[in-house]
Design a protein around this motif. Structure first.
Motif, mmCIF file in Angstrom:
data_model
loop_
_atom_site.group_PDB
_atom_site.id
_atom_site.type_symbol
_atom_site.label_atom_id
_atom_site.label_comp_id
_atom_site.label_asym_id
_atom_site.label_seq_id
_atom_site.Cartn_x
_atom_site.Cartn_y
_atom_site.Cartn_z
ATOM 1 N N LEU A 1 4.513 -9.534 8.326
ATOM 2 C CA LEU A 1 4.287 -8.090 8.301
ATOM 3 C C LEU A 1 3.429 -7.695 7.100
ATOM 4 C CD1 LEU A 1 7.838 -6.834 9.310
ATOM 5 C CD2 LEU A 1 5.774 -6.864 10.733
ATOM 6 N N ASP A 2 3.725 -8.273 5.934
ATOM 7 C CA ASP A 2 2.922 -7.965 4.751
ATOM 8 C C ASP A 2 1.493 -8.476 4.907
ATOM 9 O OD1 ASP A 2 5.052 -6.696 3.581
ATOM 10 O OD2 ASP A 2 5.599 -8.366 2.263
ATOM 11 N N GLU A 3 1.352 -9.638 5.539
ATOM 12 C CA GLU A 3 0.015 -10.176 5.801
ATOM 13 C C GLU A 3 -0.775 -9.234 6.709
ATOM 14 O OE1 GLU A 3 -1.297 -14.604 6.721
ATOM 15 O OE2 GLU A 3 -0.343 -13.677 8.478
ATOM 16 N N LEU A 4 -0.113 -8.716 7.752
ATOM 17 C CA LEU A 4 -0.790 -7.800 8.662
ATOM 18 C C LEU A 4 -1.142 -6.480 7.976
ATOM 19 C CD1 LEU A 4 1.175 -8.413 11.975
ATOM 20 C CD2 LEU A 4 -1.257 -8.844 11.570
ATOM 21 N N ARG A 5 -0.272 -6.003 7.097
ATOM 22 C CA ARG A 5 -0.600 -4.782 6.348
ATOM 23 C C ARG A 5 -1.840 -5.012 5.476
ATOM 24 N NH1 ARG A 5 5.199 -4.889 5.588
ATOM 25 N NH2 ARG A 5 6.172 -3.381 6.989
ATOM 26 N N HIS A 6 -1.893 -6.183 4.861
ATOM 27 C CA HIS A 6 -3.071 -6.508 4.057
ATOM 28 C C HIS A 6 -4.317 -6.590 4.938
ATOM 29 C CE1 HIS A 6 -5.658 -8.328 1.087
ATOM 30 N NE2 HIS A 6 -5.835 -9.391 1.861
ATOM 31 N N PHE A 7 -4.183 -7.187 6.113
ATOM 32 C CA PHE A 7 -5.321 -7.282 7.028
ATOM 33 C C PHE A 7 -5.806 -5.892 7.434
ATOM 34 C CE2 PHE A 7 -6.916 -8.469 11.460
ATOM 35 C CZ PHE A 7 -8.153 -8.900 10.986
ATOM 36 N N MET A 8 -4.889 -4.975 7.644
ATOM 37 C CA MET A 8 -5.285 -3.598 7.959
ATOM 38 C C MET A 8 -6.068 -2.979 6.813
ATOM 39 S SD MET A 8 -4.282 -2.943 11.041
ATOM 40 C CE MET A 8 -4.340 -1.152 11.134
ATOM 41 N N ASP A 9 -5.670 -3.287 5.580
ATOM 42 C CA ASP A 9 -6.426 -2.801 4.420
ATOM 43 C C ASP A 9 -7.818 -3.424 4.365
ATOM 44 O OD1 ASP A 9 -4.424 -1.110 3.523
ATOM 45 O OD2 ASP A 9 -3.566 -2.578 2.141
ATOM 46 N N VAL A 10 -7.906 -4.702 4.740
ATOM 47 C CA VAL A 10 -9.220 -5.366 4.793
ATOM 48 C C VAL A 10 -10.101 -4.679 5.837
ATOM 49 C CG1 VAL A 10 -10.415 -7.506 5.399
ATOM 50 C CG2 VAL A 10 -8.382 -7.581 3.944
ATOM 51 N N ILE A 11 -9.546 -4.418 7.014
ATOM 52 C CA ILE A 11 -10.306 -3.759 8.077
ATOM 53 C C ILE A 11 -10.813 -2.398 7.617
ATOM 54 C CG2 ILE A 11 -10.107 -2.727 10.377
ATOM 55 C CD1 ILE A 11 -7.992 -4.919 10.983
ATOM 56 N N ALA A 12 -9.959 -1.667 6.891
ATOM 57 C CA ALA A 12 -10.304 -0.312 6.442
ATOM 58 C C ALA A 12 -11.199 -0.316 5.207
ATOM 59 C CB ALA A 12 -9.033 0.475 6.153
ATOM 60 N N GLY A 13 -11.492 -1.484 4.655
ATOM 61 C CA GLY A 13 -12.344 -1.554 3.473
ATOM 62 C C GLY A 13 -11.630 -1.263 2.178
ATOM 63 N N ARG A 14 -10.287 -1.246 2.213
ATOM 64 C CA ARG A 14 -9.514 -0.959 1.006
ATOM 65 C C ARG A 14 -9.189 -2.212 0.195
ATOM 66 N NH1 ARG A 14 -6.869 2.472 4.902
ATOM 67 N NH2 ARG A 14 -5.296 0.839 5.213
ATOM 68 N N ALA A 15 -9.457 -3.395 0.741
ATOM 69 C CA ALA A 15 -9.112 -4.638 0.045
ATOM 70 C C ALA A 15 -10.014 -5.765 0.514
ATOM 71 C CB ALA A 15 -7.648 -5.001 0.305
ATOM 72 N N GLU A 16 -10.175 -6.749 -0.356
ATOM 73 C CA GLU A 16 -10.826 -7.995 0.011
ATOM 74 C C GLU A 16 -9.746 -8.995 0.433
ATOM 75 O OE1 GLU A 16 -14.179 -8.848 0.101
ATOM 76 O OE2 GLU A 16 -14.391 -6.663 -0.083
ATOM 77 N N PRO A 17 -10.060 -9.922 1.328
ATOM 78 C CA PRO A 17 -9.044 -10.896 1.761
ATOM 79 C C PRO A 17 -8.480 -11.692 0.590
ATOM 80 C CG PRO A 17 -10.960 -10.972 3.210
ATOM 81 C CD PRO A 17 -11.336 -10.094 2.051
ATOM 82 N N VAL A 18 -7.157 -11.764 0.482
ATOM 83 C CA VAL A 18 -6.553 -12.539 -0.607
ATOM 84 C C VAL A 18 -6.721 -14.035 -0.375
ATOM 85 C CG1 VAL A 18 -4.854 -10.767 -1.181
ATOM 86 C CG2 VAL A 18 -4.251 -12.569 0.447
#
Length: 276
Positions: free
Chosen positions: A233-250
């Motif tokens: 679930l945390d991985e998917l939340r991070h992926f959503m941030d990547v999609i939205a441009g809020r984060a780079e892939p960890v």
């Protein structure tokens, strides 16, 4: 796949058998999708430049699904290492053994990608998470020695056991054990430094830290309600941030390629062992 990509999706999850990843990922990347790719990235390094070029052309980002990057115990270990809590790391030992037939007892494990060489199976690729988190915690790694083989009675045409020695860029050495055989399952990590020790056990998720200057252990348990699925679930939340441009892939494609290279170095070694 073409029909799906015709809908112009923002993102795509690649979770088919290992050897088939790139046949989905490259067209999706060319179509501009952000990609969450199950580990390992493939069964070899062939096609990686094509995937990089496809991502560059399409403009999407790729996150490799090494979900232990999201484990609170390992994240705490990373923070303590940055703080110098145990001094300079000098040795690490990771051990992951888990009886393959018990993974999905409702299906024949011998037909799974985990057991089939043509699909990228074998314990070294399938349980490659420790390669990733050891690199994350201790820096770039190289394989210095490895023994792999089929030691159990699983009747599968891939390796079911591996014992691997590693050297890290910061000077530490380490060892990694992987197997499809152990009952009950064990997944744990210990890192020793010049002034302390970190111990983590996936069974309860707790990280223990011994600081030599105070002469006692401290414990860092997971939060109430934490379970295995929390990682995904945390991985998917991070992926959503990547999609939205809020984060780079960890965990980037380059990270995935480095893990794949380590796995291939292990499998290419001359030391293969047999049962009996």
């Amino acid at each position: 796949l073409g029909a799906a990509l015709a809908h112009r999706p923002d993102a795509l999850i690649v979770a088919n058998p290992t050897a088939l990843h790139l046949g989905v990922a490259i067209p999706a990347a060319l179509a501009g999708c952000h990609i969450l790719m199950e580990k390992p990235v493939s069964d070899s390094l062939e096609g990686m430049d094509e995937l990089k070029n496809a991502l560059r052309s399409g403009g999407g980002k790729l996150l490799v699904g090494f979900q232990f990057r999201f484990h609170p115990g390992l994240r705490k270990a990373a923070a303590l290492l940055r703080q110098g809590a145990i001094g300079r790391p000098v040795f690490a030992r990771a051990h992951w053994g888990e009886y393959l037939p018990a993974w999905h007892p409702w299906e024949d494990y011998r037909q799974s990608y985990t057991s089939r060489p043509e699909l990228g199976g074998g314990v070294v690729r399938t349980l490659s998470h420790p390669f990733d988190y050891l690199r994350w915690l201790l820096g770039e790694a190289e394989v210095t020695f490895a023994q792999v083989g089929a030691l159990g009675d699983l009747d599968i045409p891939v390796e079911d056991s591996a014992e691997i020695n590693l050297r890290f860029a910061g000077g530490a050495i380490g060892s990694l054990h992987l197997d499809y055989l152990q009952q009950p399952p064990v997944h744990r990590l210990e890192i020793s430094g010049t002034s302390g020790t970190l111990r983590w056990d996936n069974a309860d998720g707790t990280l223990h830290c011994f600081r030599a200057e105070v002469g006692q252990w401290e414990s860092h348990p997971t939060s109430e309600g934490f379970e295995r699925n929390t990682l995904f679930l945390d991985e998917l939340r991070h992926f959503m941030d990547v999609i939205a441009g809020r984060a780079e892939p960890v965990c980037s494609l380059e990270d995935g390629i480095r893990v794949q290279q380590l796995a291939l170095d292990v499998l290419a070694g001359p030391y293969r062992i047999k049962a009996g």
